[in-house]
Each structure stands twice: as structure tokens, then as C-alpha cells.
Design an enzyme around this catalytic site. Sequence first.
Site, PDB file in Angstrom:
ATOM      1  N   CYS A 176       0.860  -1.182   0.000  1.00 36.22           N
ATOM      2  CA  CYS A 176       0.000   0.000   0.000  1.00 36.22           C
ATOM      3  C   CYS A 176       0.901   1.239   0.000  1.00 36.22           C
ATOM      4  CB  CYS A 176      -1.000  -0.004   1.154  1.00 36.22           C
ATOM      5  SG  CYS A 176      -0.312   0.307   2.804  1.00 36.22           S
TER       6      CYS A 176
ATOM      7  N   ASN B 216       2.293   1.710   4.266  1.00 33.64           N
ATOM      8  CA  ASN B 216       2.584   0.515   5.059  1.00 33.64           C
ATOM      9  C   ASN B 216       2.294   0.730   6.546  1.00 33.64           C
ATOM     10  OD1 ASN B 216       5.410  -1.591   5.858  1.00 33.64           O
ATOM     11  ND2 ASN B 216       3.399  -2.266   5.266  1.00 33.64           N
TER      12      ASN B 216
ATOM     13  N   CYS C  10      -1.432   1.102   7.346  1.00 26.43           N
ATOM     14  CA  CYS C  10      -2.855   0.759   7.488  1.00 26.43           C
ATOM     15  C   CYS C  10      -3.185  -0.534   6.740  1.00 26.43           C
ATOM     16  CB  CYS C  10      -3.753   1.892   6.966  1.00 26.43           C
ATOM     17  SG  CYS C  10      -3.678   3.433   7.895  1.00 26.43           S
ATOM     18  N   ARG C  11      -3.464  -0.414   5.450  1.00 30.24           N
ATOM     19  CA  ARG C  11      -4.009  -1.545   4.695  1.00 30.24           C
ATOM     20  C   ARG C  11      -3.051  -2.720   4.537  1.00 30.24           C
ATOM     21  NH1 ARG C  11      -5.686   1.643  -0.529  1.00 30.24           N
ATOM     22  NH2 ARG C  11      -3.742   2.665   0.063  1.00 30.24           N
ATOM     23  N   SER C  12      -1.823  -2.470   4.080  1.00 27.24           N
ATOM     24  CA  SER C  12      -0.939  -3.620   3.833  1.00 27.24           C
ATOM     25  C   SER C  12      -0.532  -4.342   5.119  1.00 27.24           C
ATOM     26  CB  SER C  12       0.276  -3.235   2.985  1.00 27.24           C
ATOM     27  OG  SER C  12       1.094  -2.282   3.606  1.00 27.24           O
TER      28      SER C  12
ATOM     29  N   ASP D 212      -8.743   3.540   1.162  1.00 29.30           N
ATOM     30  CA  ASP D 212      -7.713   3.908   2.132  1.00 29.30           C
ATOM     31  C   ASP D 212      -8.379   4.472   3.384  1.00 29.30           C
ATOM     32  OD1 ASP D 212      -5.552   4.880   3.578  1.00 29.30           O
ATOM     33  OD2 ASP D 212      -4.521   5.631   1.804  1.00 29.30           O
TER      34      ASP D 212
END
Length: 149
Positions: free
Chosen positions: A8, A11, A13-15, A124
Site C-alpha cells: 500500500c 505501510n 494501514c491496509r498492507s 484507504d
Amino acid sequence: MIKIMFVCHGNICRSPMAEFILKKMVGDLGRADEFFISSCATSTEEIWNGIGNPVYPPAREELLSHGIDPSGKRAVQLKKSDLNKYDIFICMDRNNIRNAERILGSSEKLCLLKDFTCGGDVSDPWYSGDFEGVYRDIEEGCKAILEKY
């Protein structure tokens, strides 16, 4: 062993959410030794003097609410040398794909997480604030990854 890198922008939040969700899933299934799972950023915005920021507090809290502890994870940036270390790079959105392609110099191992489900981008939560919804999207994608692998 299947080597998966989630990607993401920052690095934080999402990943990392995807990294730890999939690690928990493979662990719960007794398949942890079949996978090497990591995550990274396409930017350096969350990395200062070589040290990455930890998982963003609301993302961390969402993971903890599901019994997943991301302690110790710090943001790292994707490197060209990662291309030879991983089998697949699973990006959260189209911008991540473009930026990862620039870094890696190749797109043959790149895909979107939602390519495993309904298609599209994982929003996001840094902007939307919907960490619960993002968790659900990532969890659904990770379940689909395990159906394939």
C-alpha cells in the site's frame, strides 16, 4: 513456500492489516509453514531516517479487536530487489500498482487484492476512517487468496 508481499502507500494501514490477517488465517489453518507473508509501502512518507512508523493506531485497534496483534511491525519501503524474493505482490489500489511497477520495473507479479474477489480498490482508511469496512474487505480478499493457494 508461497511468498506474498502486500503493498500500500505508507505501510501503516491496509498492507500491514492484510499481512497480519493472512498470517492469522494460515496459522489457524495449520498452514503457516507454507507461506512467507510481509508488507511494504510504495512511499517513504512513513519512514524517517531509515525507521518506519508503527501500524497506525486505528488500524492497530481494529486488528486487536479481532485478536490480532501487529506489535513490532514498522513501515518499510518496497525495493527493486524484492522482485526476486516474492512470488506475488498484492496491492491495495491502482495507484499502488503504478508505483510498485515503477519501483520493481515489472508488473508481471502485481495484482490487486480485490482481483481475488469482486475487483476494484481497497479504500484507504487514512482518508475514509472506515477501518472496520477495510478490515472486512481485506479479510474477504485473504479468504479468497487461500482458496487459490
